[in-house]
Design a protein around this motif. Structure first.
Motif, PDB file in Angstrom:
ATOM      1  N   ILE A  10      47.967  36.191  40.079  1.00 35.10           N
ATOM      2  CA  ILE A  10      47.423  36.634  41.447  1.00 35.10           C
ATOM      3  C   ILE A  10      45.740  37.389  41.385  1.00 35.10           C
ATOM      4  O   ILE A  10      45.513  38.652  41.525  1.00 35.10           O
ATOM      5  N   GLY A  13      39.964  38.793  38.539  1.00 35.45           N
ATOM      6  CA  GLY A  13      39.363  38.968  37.768  1.00 35.45           C
ATOM      7  C   GLY A  13      39.895  39.900  36.448  1.00 35.45           C
ATOM      8  O   GLY A  13      40.291  39.245  35.519  1.00 35.45           O
ATOM      9  N   GLY A  16      43.547  40.658  36.681  1.00 33.80           N
ATOM     10  CA  GLY A  16      43.946  38.669  36.090  1.00 33.80           C
ATOM     11  C   GLY A  16      44.147  38.589  34.478  1.00 33.80           C
ATOM     12  O   GLY A  16      44.982  38.260  34.554  1.00 33.80           O
ATOM     13  N   ALA A  35      41.328  33.101  44.262  1.00 32.58           N
ATOM     14  CA  ALA A  35      40.929  32.068  45.677  1.00 32.58           C
ATOM     15  C   ALA A  35      39.503  32.088  45.369  1.00 32.58           C
ATOM     16  O   ALA A  35      39.147  31.324  46.527  1.00 32.58           O
ATOM     17  N   ARG A  37      35.826  33.030  42.858  1.00 34.65           N
ATOM     18  CA  ARG A  37      35.185  32.569  41.497  1.00 34.65           C
ATOM     19  C   ARG A  37      36.697  33.182  40.897  1.00 34.65           C
ATOM     20  O   ARG A  37      35.881  34.734  40.235  1.00 34.65           O
ATOM     21  N   GLU A  41      35.265  40.951  40.374  1.00 33.35           N
ATOM     22  CA  GLU A  41      34.115  41.825  41.422  1.00 33.35           C
ATOM     23  C   GLU A  41      32.670  41.958  40.340  1.00 33.35           C
ATOM     24  O   GLU A  41      31.292  42.468  40.088  1.00 33.35           O
ATOM     25  N   GLY A  46      28.912  42.907  40.468  1.00 33.11           N
ATOM     26  CA  GLY A  46      29.693  44.285  39.442  1.00 33.11           C
ATOM     27  C   GLY A  46      29.341  45.289  38.628  1.00 33.11           C
ATOM     28  O   GLY A  46      27.775  44.763  38.693  1.00 33.11           O
ATOM     29  N   SER A  50      24.640  44.320  38.607  1.00 33.02           N
ATOM     30  CA  SER A  50      24.140  45.671  38.878  1.00 33.02           C
ATOM     31  C   SER A  50      23.359  46.311  37.033  1.00 33.02           C
ATOM     32  O   SER A  50      22.868  46.593  37.273  1.00 33.02           O
ATOM     33  N   GLY A 113      42.760  28.487  45.005  1.00 29.69           N
ATOM     34  CA  GLY A 113      43.392  29.044  46.592  1.00 29.69           C
ATOM     35  C   GLY A 113      44.240  29.960  46.832  1.00 29.69           C
ATOM     36  O   GLY A 113      43.899  31.567  45.864  1.00 29.69           O
ATOM     37  N   THR A 139      43.863  41.432  42.664  1.00 27.48           N
ATOM     38  CA  THR A 139      43.301  41.286  43.707  1.00 27.48           C
ATOM     39  C   THR A 139      42.425  41.412  44.415  1.00 27.48           C
ATOM     40  O   THR A 139      41.645  41.735  45.122  1.00 27.48           O
ATOM     41  N   GLY A 140      42.755  42.974  43.430  1.00 21.44           N
ATOM     42  CA  GLY A 140      41.024  43.656  43.208  1.00 21.44           C
ATOM     43  C   GLY A 140      40.857  44.914  45.050  1.00 21.44           C
ATOM     44  O   GLY A 140      41.597  45.152  45.411  1.00 21.44           O
ATOM     45  N   ARG A 267      35.149  52.021  47.959  1.00 23.98           N
ATOM     46  CA  ARG A 267      35.888  50.817  47.712  1.00 23.98           C
ATOM     47  C   ARG A 267      37.845  50.214  48.587  1.00 23.98           C
ATOM     48  O   ARG A 267      38.034  51.636  47.977  1.00 23.98           O
ATOM     49  N   PHE A 313      37.456  51.394  37.521  1.00 20.78           N
ATOM     50  CA  PHE A 313      36.675  50.790  35.960  1.00 20.78           C
ATOM     51  C   PHE A 313      37.486  49.474  35.530  1.00 20.78           C
ATOM     52  O   PHE A 313      38.572  49.249  35.397  1.00 20.78           O
TER      53      PHE A 313
END
Ligand SMILES: Cc1cc2nc3c(=O)[nH]c(=O)nc-3n(C[C@H](O)[C@H](O)[C@H](O)COP(=O)(O)OP(=O)(O)OC[C@H]3O[C@@H](n4cnc5c(N)ncnc54)[C@H](O)[C@@H]3O)c2cc1C
Length: 478
Positions: A10, A13, A16, A35, A37, A41, A46, A50, A113, A139-140, A267, A313
């Motif tokens: 799930i 990022g 995942g 859910a 892109r 992050e 991120g 940056s 989704g 899920t970050g 965060r 990180f």
């Protein structure tokens, strides 16, 4: 959940993607649910944007100081919309390798989704049941917003929106002097904005070694980044295009005004709305609780990356994602965080590895050796005209062997050009539990920045120190 996928991941990022790719490479059927892109992050909001912005700022800064090399380039003109367009081009280039077609080629089924857990073994995607034997939650995290009165009424920026700016702020106010706040503060300053940073902490970068943090503060101040520490933001207001922060430091009250406000105050793990209670997955203050094999409190459910709050990180998220996948497919791997470098990408970079000097003293008393090498002693840095910086190594004698060979590396902390790369030499030594002297023994090419690592390690020995009398004078004068 006996049919369908062996593993459902799930969140697409860093954690995942790593988990899904490892699972597929081992020949297991894996579903990746995202859910938003793919890339998460790091790619979109991120590390990639940056660092791209910082790179543009570094060019502006280099041009501004070119005169000291005898090069006259005229006044620096910053085409801000073009700078931001390049930031987005860089994102697109990197995101291209994280898209669904690349993942499909690697054997990963991707589904767009929102995933939720309706019970310990009941996974849903957009409400529809999905069969999977194991679930890995990746899920970050998202920006933590402090409870400043009025903040929710003003149009503030976070890392999710700051890279969409197309007009350069005249005066950027930043709440939060952590790594993200400082990286962006310096970048905007170099691109021509006035920048003011405020934070409630009393000392800058409190997780860094104090010697390193002090140099960072001086360097940023010299570039005109105004940092106010030990201040509480009592209120945020916005009127007629102007942001106003009402600040307090003890009895003193202060008002700061600017045309843009960035909130960079840490965060928060994405744990809400996932159904963790229904699935009986234990959540702690920092995030989902996991053991060293990335298992949560519920059998068959694992977690990795920022959602665990262990180390925020990208490299840690990737490492954990891979361990979670290994566990999910029945392999035995354990996370080991003994050697995890991290870098703050101010310019010059700040690199952190292992214990700082105060931490080492707390753990080992006076039974440590500290070597310091200022960048003034690194010829490459002199050639580049970037001599403000420090390489600091902390070692500790090994049982029975004592300080033989310079002892074992407990920590290394650097600020200076190339610091983010140089730190990895110390990381390898630490990982291998090698004597620090091995770094001093290894011939390094002249004139590289990496030679500074050899010189710093040599400071652990009388001969190294003897050839560097002038270094000690530099340090005494500092
Ligand atoms: C400005 C900034 C700069 C940074 N710079 C660096 C750096 O230079 N170096 C470094 O190492 N780290 C850096 N980081 C940290 C790094 O970005 C994170 O540690 C890393 O992205 C975490 O990866 P992750 O996979 O855990 O989470 P994420 O990348 O946040 O991915 C989580 C994914 O899960 C998806 N998701 C969430 N809930 C659901 C759901 N219910 N169903 C389906 N999908 C869901 C989200 O849409 C997202 O795509 C930076 C962070 C920021 C904010």
């Amino acid at each position: 959940m006996s049919e369908g996928f062996e593993v459902a991941v799930i969140g697409g990022g860093t954690a995942g993607l790593g988990a899904a790719q490892v699972t597929a490479a081992a020949g297991h059927r894996v579903l990746l649910v995202e859910a938003g892109r793919l890339g998460g992050e790091c790619t979109w909001n991120g590390c990639v944007p940056s660092k791209s912005l910082i790179e543009a700022a570094r060019h502006a800064h280099a041009i501004a100081r070119a005169e000291s090399f005898g090069i006259r380039a005229g006044e620096v003109a910053v085409d801000f919309p073009r700078v931001m367009a390049r930031v987005h081009e860089t994102i697109e280039r990197i995101a291209r390798y994280e898209d669904a077609s690349h993942l499909a080629a690697a054997g990963v089924t991707v589904r767009s989704g929102r995933a939720t857990l309706a019970g310990p073994s009941d996974l849903r995607v957009d409400g529809e049941p999905v069969a999977a034997r194991r679930v890995i939650l990746c899920t970050g995290s998202r920006p933590a917003i402090p409870p400043v009165p009025g903040l929710d009424q003003v149009p503030y920026l976070t890392n999710e929106t700051v890279f969409d700016l197309t007009t350069r702020p005249r005066h950027l106010l930043v709440i939060g002097a952590g790594p993200i706040g400082l990286e962006l503060a310096q970048a905007f300053r170099r691109l021509g904005s006035e920048v003011s940073v405020v934070d409630v902490v009393d000392s800058l970068l409190p997780r860094e070694d104090p010697d390193i943090a002090r140099i960072a503060g001086d360097l940023l101040a010299d570039e005109g980044v105004r940092i106010r520490l030990g201040v509480t933001v009592e209120a945020a207001e916005f009127e007629g295009g102007t942001h106003r922060l009402r600040l307090r430091r003890e009895a003193e009250q202060l008002i700061l005004e600017g045309d843009a406000l960035l909130v960079a105050t840490g965060r928060r793990p994405n744990v809400e709305g996932l159904g963790l209670e229904a699935a009986r997955v234990r959540v702690e203050r920092r995030g989902i609780a996991v053991d060293e094999r990335m298992r949560t409190s519920t059998l068959g459910i694992l977690a990795a990356g920022d959602v665990t709050g262990i180390l925020p990180f990208t490299h840690a998220a990737s490492y954990q994602g891979r361990i979670a996948a290994a566990t999910a497919i029945g392999q035995r791997r354990r996370a080991d965080y003994r050697v995890v470098p991290w870098v703050t990408f101010t310019d010059p970079e700040i690199a952190h590895l292992g214990l700082t000097e105060p931490e080492a003293r707390r753990q080992h008393g006076d039974d440590i050796t500290v070597a310091r090498l200022p960048y003034t002693a690194v010829d490459r840095a002199v050639i580049q005209g970037e001599v403000r910086g420090l390489i600091k190594v902390i070692t500790h004698g090994r049982p029975v062997l004592g300080n033989l060979g310079g002892g074992e590396v407990l920590g290394a902390h650097l600020i200076g050009p190339g610091a983010g790369d140089l730190v990895h030499e110390f990381a390898v030594a630490m990982q291998a539990r090698a004597f620090a002297g091995r770094l001093a023994q290894t011939i390094h090419a002249y004139p590289t920045m990496a030679l500074g690592v050899q010189q710093a390690a040599a400071q652990l020995f009388p001969q190294g120190r003897a050839t560097a009398g002038d270094l000690r004078e530099e340090l005494a004068a500092d």
